[in-house]
Design an enzyme around this catalytic site. Structure first.
Site, PDB file in Angstrom:
ATOM      1  N   GLU A  32       8.606  41.010  39.781  1.00 12.23           N
ATOM      2  CA  GLU A  32       9.691  40.492  38.904  1.00 12.23           C
ATOM      3  C   GLU A  32       9.159  40.259  37.483  1.00 12.23           C
ATOM      4  O   GLU A  32       9.580  39.335  36.791  1.00 12.23           O
ATOM      5  CB  GLU A  32      10.297  39.188  39.454  1.00 12.23           C
ATOM      6  CG  GLU A  32      10.819  39.264  40.875  1.00 12.23           C
ATOM      7  CD  GLU A  32      12.204  39.889  41.011  1.00 12.23           C
ATOM      8  OE1 GLU A  32      12.864  40.135  39.982  1.00 12.23           O
ATOM      9  OE2 GLU A  32      12.612  40.137  42.158  1.00 12.23           O
TER      10      GLU A  32
HETATM   11  C1  FAD Z   1       4.310  43.864  47.080  1.00  7.88           C
HETATM   12  C2  FAD Z   1       4.991  44.426  45.890  1.00  7.88           C
HETATM   13  C3  FAD Z   1       6.353  44.646  45.934  1.00  7.88           C
HETATM   14  C4  FAD Z   1       7.002  45.215  44.842  1.00  7.88           C
HETATM   15  N1  FAD Z   1       8.343  45.523  44.935  1.00  7.88           N
HETATM   16  C5  FAD Z   1       8.918  46.288  43.968  1.00  7.88           C
HETATM   17  C6  FAD Z   1      10.238  46.814  44.143  1.00  7.88           C
HETATM   18  O1  FAD Z   1      10.915  46.553  45.143  1.00  7.88           O
HETATM   19  N2  FAD Z   1      10.736  47.629  43.177  1.00  7.88           N
HETATM   20  C7  FAD Z   1      10.039  47.951  42.052  1.00  7.88           C
HETATM   21  O2  FAD Z   1      10.552  48.695  41.234  1.00  7.88           O
HETATM   22  N3  FAD Z   1       8.784  47.451  41.851  1.00  7.88           N
HETATM   23  C8  FAD Z   1       8.206  46.640  42.775  1.00  7.88           C
HETATM   24  N4  FAD Z   1       6.929  46.161  42.601  1.00  7.88           N
HETATM   25  C9  FAD Z   1       6.206  46.506  41.389  1.00  7.88           C
HETATM   26  C10 FAD Z   1       5.948  45.324  40.482  1.00  7.88           C
HETATM   27  O3  FAD Z   1       7.143  44.929  39.867  1.00  7.88           O
HETATM   28  C11 FAD Z   1       4.851  45.729  39.497  1.00  7.88           C
HETATM   29  O4  FAD Z   1       3.644  45.793  40.244  1.00  7.88           O
HETATM   30  C12 FAD Z   1       4.721  44.790  38.329  1.00  7.88           C
HETATM   31  O5  FAD Z   1       5.838  44.896  37.482  1.00  7.88           O
HETATM   32  C13 FAD Z   1       3.459  45.069  37.511  1.00  7.88           C
HETATM   33  O6  FAD Z   1       3.329  46.406  37.212  1.00  7.88           O
HETATM   34  P1  FAD Z   1       1.923  47.152  37.516  1.00  7.88           P
HETATM   35  O7  FAD Z   1       1.564  46.875  38.913  1.00  7.88           O
HETATM   36  O8  FAD Z   1       2.049  48.561  37.107  1.00  7.88           O
HETATM   37  O9  FAD Z   1       0.891  46.406  36.606  1.00  7.88           O
HETATM   38  P2  FAD Z   1       0.570  46.744  35.081  1.00  7.88           P
HETATM   39  O10 FAD Z   1       1.819  46.836  34.299  1.00  7.88           O
HETATM   40  O11 FAD Z   1      -0.374  47.891  35.020  1.00  7.88           O
HETATM   41  O12 FAD Z   1      -0.185  45.429  34.656  1.00  7.88           O
HETATM   42  C14 FAD Z   1      -1.567  45.181  34.920  1.00  7.88           C
HETATM   43  C15 FAD Z   1      -1.994  43.934  34.152  1.00  7.88           C
HETATM   44  O13 FAD Z   1      -1.824  44.143  32.747  1.00  7.88           O
HETATM   45  C16 FAD Z   1      -0.958  43.182  32.198  1.00  7.88           C
HETATM   46  N5  FAD Z   1      -0.132  43.804  31.173  1.00  7.88           N
HETATM   47  C17 FAD Z   1       0.645  44.908  31.273  1.00  7.88           C
HETATM   48  N6  FAD Z   1       1.281  45.147  30.140  1.00  7.88           N
HETATM   49  C18 FAD Z   1       0.906  44.185  29.271  1.00  7.88           C
HETATM   50  C19 FAD Z   1       1.231  43.879  27.925  1.00  7.88           C
HETATM   51  N7  FAD Z   1       2.109  44.579  27.219  1.00  7.88           N
HETATM   52  N8  FAD Z   1       0.650  42.813  27.382  1.00  7.88           N
HETATM   53  C20 FAD Z   1      -0.210  42.043  28.060  1.00  7.88           C
HETATM   54  N9  FAD Z   1      -0.546  42.263  29.340  1.00  7.88           N
HETATM   55  C21 FAD Z   1       0.002  43.325  29.938  1.00  7.88           C
HETATM   56  C22 FAD Z   1      -0.138  42.653  33.372  1.00  7.88           C
HETATM   57  O14 FAD Z   1       0.365  41.350  33.145  1.00  7.88           O
HETATM   58  C23 FAD Z   1      -1.145  42.718  34.492  1.00  7.88           C
HETATM   59  O15 FAD Z   1      -1.934  41.565  34.483  1.00  7.88           O
HETATM   60  C24 FAD Z   1       6.278  45.534  43.669  1.00  7.88           C
HETATM   61  C25 FAD Z   1       4.908  45.280  43.622  1.00  7.88           C
HETATM   62  C26 FAD Z   1       4.263  44.756  44.710  1.00  7.88           C
HETATM   63  C27 FAD Z   1       2.775  44.560  44.645  1.00  7.88           C
END
Ligand code: FAD
Length: 601
Positions: A409
């Site tokens: 979220e």
């Molecule tokens: C168990 C689970 C269930 C999920 N369910 C769903 C689902 O039903 N549908 C769906 O669409 N998604 C889902 N997700 C995805 C989830 O919403 C994303 O994992 C989340 O939004 C973070 O994206 P990412 O994993 O690519 O991390 P990244 O975006 O790669 O982030 C990695 C780190 O970098 C930081 N970061 C990234 N961008 C910035 C910035 N601009 N400035 C500063 N820091 C930054 C983040 O805060 C984080 O600490 C799920 C994930 C999990 C693990």
């Protein structure tokens, strides 16, 4: 059009510059009969169907999750937020929060499955669908005949959600889109019948939403279940679309509107995720109290040791604070929705705008409550000692399950930055007047401090004055950061994060104090002794956090006289006249918990 109630209802973010009286806030003690009935039936369902199967959920029994979700559908829990015309219960926002709250206590797996289905899996259709789309899909989703999932994230597009590579290509006859791409981390993927899929048409700036039915003969396939740290029975898979044909009438809203849909769905998702950490905190605290009363070391129940009392008191306080702020915001949203409905908005418009108004509070709550359940379960393990580390006790899974809430979220980093960013935008639009109060604080800094001795005889008089001063800290530090950096402030992330923490602590502390004050007035101070102690304890920590975060900002961006003046202001605005006796506060809270042998607030 403004109605009478409209004038009295705080706008989102306005809590920072307006004083709220305790009578104006809604608290869990204000639940009406319908809400209490809903709460009790969800609790009863959890105790009967979910809690006894706790071990099964840890064994990755995805089928059980599906079965429980079906039962939840039969009981109407999946349709609480859905209007009656689409076979839902059409209940108010507070009731929808209650269900998320009380279904979360037993396992994060069901909380996630429930949230993904009712929130991001169903709501985009309820709120953005055409009448035909709503009639076709929503009744099935509201009753649990079908399940929904939300496909936004991709391997290369997480926080940067609008950068997805999934494509939607219009067929030559203009009758369908062909969707191809890879989605990952999709909750409920293993048993969903319908997906909300976001894809890009041609080289559009923004993605577009589609309703896609699950059909293996239509180019849809899945990855294996992800091996996860927690929420073991929540199905999480990759979903692959390979030239999946989607009729044009299944486009959600308009072309290019997908990012807006995704973000608005997340606003609701965030406050409900906060709610979904509340019963988890209550349960963890409850189990910790019972264990501490039973476990004897050095011939003494460990609950009698100051070290354990301190933990129990802090755990209960964070749950109480989370409840106070979550239901305060939920009722603001509900009132705003009702005002809009009275003014002729459709259900969808009213709900969308009502929640969007409080997007700042939604992000604040998501961050605060997700971190509180993490800390709470961590201390829960500590109270259980070695047994806490064992998978045979529920602390271990509570701790693992809690971890995801800081990631999905919108990560807590993204949400923190959003809170401040949204507030600045609201100020620029004239929705929240930050400039006036910030200028007043700047004037106060250069003026002579009042030597008047304040009268703190009334309950919370000093605490409420402290809240007003903490608001000045935000206006002083964030205000001068905005002045200094202008639009470039968003590049100074560490300052934004520190400002967000100040904002979060103000909202949480104020909500907790106002709840305790409201209840002390109606039930008596003696009856609310422990709640009063929790409000004071929360504020004490908030003052420390705010002091530290503001200092971090001031020493990083201000120099010379300006820095000295702001540091002096910070000292003045975070100074207690009468420091609370923290140990005594914790003891009052812990003694009540151990005497009742449960979480009793
Ligand atoms: C168990 C689970 C269930 C999920 N369910 C769903 C689902 O039903 N549908 C769906 O669409 N998604 C889902 N997700 C995805 C989830 O919403 C994303 O994992 C989340 O939004 C973070 O994206 P990412 O994993 O690519 O991390 P990244 O975006 O790669 O982030 C990695 C780190 O970098 C930081 N970061 C990234 N961008 C910035 C910035 N601009 N400035 C500063 N820091 C930054 C983040 O805060 C984080 O600490 C799920 C994930 C999990 C693990």
């Amino acid at each position: 059009m403004e109605t009478k109630t409209d004038k009295h209802l705080l706008r989102g973010g306005q809590f920072l510059v307006k004083e709220t009286s305790c009578e104006e806030i809604f608290t869990p003690e204000d639940f009406n009969d319908e809400q209490k009935m809903m709460r009790d039936s969800v609790k009863e369902f959890v105790e009967r169907e979910i809690w006894p199967n706790k071990e099964e959920f840890e064994k990755k029994n995805y089928a059980l999750t599906e079965e429980i979700m079906q039962k939840a559908g039969e009981l109407g829990f999946l349709g609480v937020a859905v209007p009656e015309e689409y076979d839902g219960l059409g209940m108010g926002f507070v009731s929808t929060m209650l269900v998320c709250d009380y279904i979360s206590g037993a396992t994060g797996s069901i909380a996630t499955a429930f949230g993904a289905h009712t929130g991001i899996g169903t709501m985009p259709i309820t709120l953005y669908g055409t009448e035909e789309q709503k009639k076709k899909y929503v009744p099935k989703l509201a009753t649990g005949e079908w399940f929904g999932a939300y496909c936004l994230t991709e391997p290369g597009a997480g926080s940067d959600a609008n950068s997805g590579k999934t494509k939607a290509v219009l067929s030559e006859d203009g009758k369908y889109y062909s969707i191809s791409g890879q989605k990952m981390w999709i909750s409920n993927a293993g048993f969903a019948n319908v997906f909300i899929v976001f894809a890009r048409i041609e080289n559009d700036k923004n993605i577009t939403g589609f309703i896609v039915e699950n059909d293996p003969d239509n180019g849809i396939s899945f990855g294996e279940e992800e091996k996860k740290l927690g929420i073991h029975s929540s199905s999480t898979r990759q979903v692959f679309f390979n030239e999946t044909r989607v009729p044009v009438e299944n486009m959600l809203s308009e072309r290019g509107n997908g990012f807006k849909i995704a973000m608005n769905a997340l606003n609701v998702g965030r406050i409900k995720l906060a709610a979904a950490s509340l019963d988890a905190q209550r349960r963890v605290t409850d189990l910790a109290v019972k264990y501490a009363n039973e476990r004897v070391q050095f011939d003494t129940p460990i609950a009698k040791f100051g070290a354990i009392k301190s933990k129990l008191a802090e755990m209960a306080t964070s749950a109480y604070a989370g409840e106070s702020a979550s239901y305060r915001a939920a009722k603001n949203i509900e009132d705003r929705i009702n005002i809009r409905l009275e003014n002729g908005n459709s259900h969808a418009e009213a709900e969308l705008k009502g929640v969007e108004e409080y997007a700042i509070e939604c992000s604040i709550l998501k961050v605060a409550c997700s971190e509180d359940i993490q800390n709470c379960s961590d201390e829960g393990i500590q109270i259980f000692g070695g047994m806490g580390f064992s998978a045979d006790t529920p602390m271990e899974s509570a701790w693992r399950d809690a971890r995801i809430a800081r990631i999905y979220e919108g990560t807590n980093e993204i949400n923190r930055m959003l809170t401040v960013g949204m507030l600045v935008k609201k100020a620029m639009k004239g929705h929240v007047d930050l400039l006036g109060p910030a200028t007043a604080v700047a004037d106060e800094l250069t003026g002579i401090p009042s030597m008047e001795k304040p009268d703190y005889a009334e309950l919370f008089a000093e605490e409420k004055e402290m809240i007003a001063k903490l608001k000045k800290v935000f206006l002083m530090t964030a205000g001068s950061a905005v002045q200094k950096f202008g639009p470039q402030l968003e590049e100074h992330q560490q300052l934004l994060l520190a400002s967000a923490d100040i904002l979060i602590e103000i909202y949480m502390a104020e909500s907790t104090i106002l709840r305790a004050e409201k209840n002390a007035k109606r039930f008596g101070e003696n009856e609310q002794k422990e709640q009063i102690a929790m409000a004071k304890l929360y504020l004490y920590h908030a003052v420390d956090t705010i002091s530290q975060k503001a200092k971090e900002g001031i020493v990083s961006f201000a120099e010379g006289d300006e820095q000295r003046m702001m540091l002096m202001g910070l000292k003045r605005f975070t100074k207690y006249q009468n420091q609370p006796n923290v140990v005594e506060l914790r003891n009052i809270i812990a003694e009540k918990l151990t005497a009742e042998n449960k979480y009793c607030f």
